[in-house]
Scaffold this motif. Sequence first.
Motif, short mmCIF file in Angstrom:
data_model
loop_
_atom_site.label_atom_id
_atom_site.label_comp_id
_atom_site.label_asym_id
_atom_site.label_seq_id
_atom_site.Cartn_x
_atom_site.Cartn_y
_atom_site.Cartn_z
N THR A 93 0.84 -1.18 0.00
CA THR A 93 0.00 0.00 0.00
C THR A 93 0.88 1.23 0.00
O THR A 93 1.72 1.40 0.86
N ASN A 94 0.66 2.09 -0.98
CA ASN A 94 1.44 3.31 -1.12
C ASN A 94 0.54 4.48 -0.75
O ASN A 94 -0.48 4.69 -1.38
N THR A 95 0.92 5.21 0.28
CA THR A 95 0.10 6.35 0.68
C THR A 95 0.72 7.67 0.24
O THR A 95 0.18 8.72 0.53
N SER A 96 1.81 7.63 -0.50
CA SER A 96 2.43 8.85 -0.99
C SER A 96 1.64 9.41 -2.17
O SER A 96 1.16 8.67 -3.00
N THR A 97 1.49 10.72 -2.21
CA THR A 97 0.79 11.34 -3.33
C THR A 97 1.70 12.28 -4.11
O THR A 97 1.26 12.95 -5.01
N SER B 76 -5.93 8.71 0.72
CA SER B 76 -4.82 9.42 0.08
C SER B 76 -5.13 9.88 -1.34
O SER B 76 -4.30 10.49 -1.98
N PHE C 24 -3.36 2.06 -3.30
CA PHE C 24 -3.48 3.24 -2.46
C PHE C 24 -4.64 3.09 -1.49
O PHE C 24 -5.62 2.42 -1.78
N ARG C 25 -4.51 3.74 -0.37
CA ARG C 25 -5.64 3.84 0.57
C ARG C 25 -6.55 4.96 0.07
O ARG C 25 -6.07 5.96 -0.45
N ARG D 83 -12.15 9.42 -4.20
CA ARG D 83 -12.31 8.06 -3.69
C ARG D 83 -13.19 7.24 -4.64
O ARG D 83 -14.04 7.80 -5.34
N LEU E 272 -5.96 9.51 -8.65
CA LEU E 272 -4.87 10.28 -8.08
C LEU E 272 -4.19 10.98 -9.23
O LEU E 272 -3.86 10.35 -10.24
N THR F 59 -7.16 0.76 -5.50
CA THR F 59 -7.49 1.29 -4.18
C THR F 59 -7.89 0.18 -3.22
O THR F 59 -8.74 -0.64 -3.54
#
Length: 121
Positions: free
Chosen positions: A5-9, A23, A19-20, A27, A103, A110
């Motif tokens: 899981t990558n939460t970086s934007t 983030s 991604f969560r 959505r 994103l 997601t």
Amino acid sequence: NTSNTNTSTAGTFNSNAVFRAASLDKRPDFPGGMDKFYTFIINNFKASSENKNDLIKMSVSFIIEKDGSISEVKVLKNPGYGLDKEAIRVLNKLQTKWHPGTLQGQPVRTLITMPIVIKSQ
């Protein structure tokens, strides 16, 4: 491993990254809303005879793919009686595609985690 899981934007991101929802710029959403999604689950969920007249509570996770389909369905809180397999069966049966999360204007994979509560009858 596609379950990272990558939460970086910031900047560019791996097209297979997961991604969560928190983030994202937008959505994922289910056509017709979450009430319609839960109605599908309730209408297709078949509880075993051991659970008649019980309140079934579980937590599930799945990935909404860039095309809106779901994958990697998992039961995080299993109430037993084979209900985890039934939840996975029902979610995998879903043909309606979600509107994927985005994103930086691009659809992304997601991770969704949600409770499912069903009153068996």
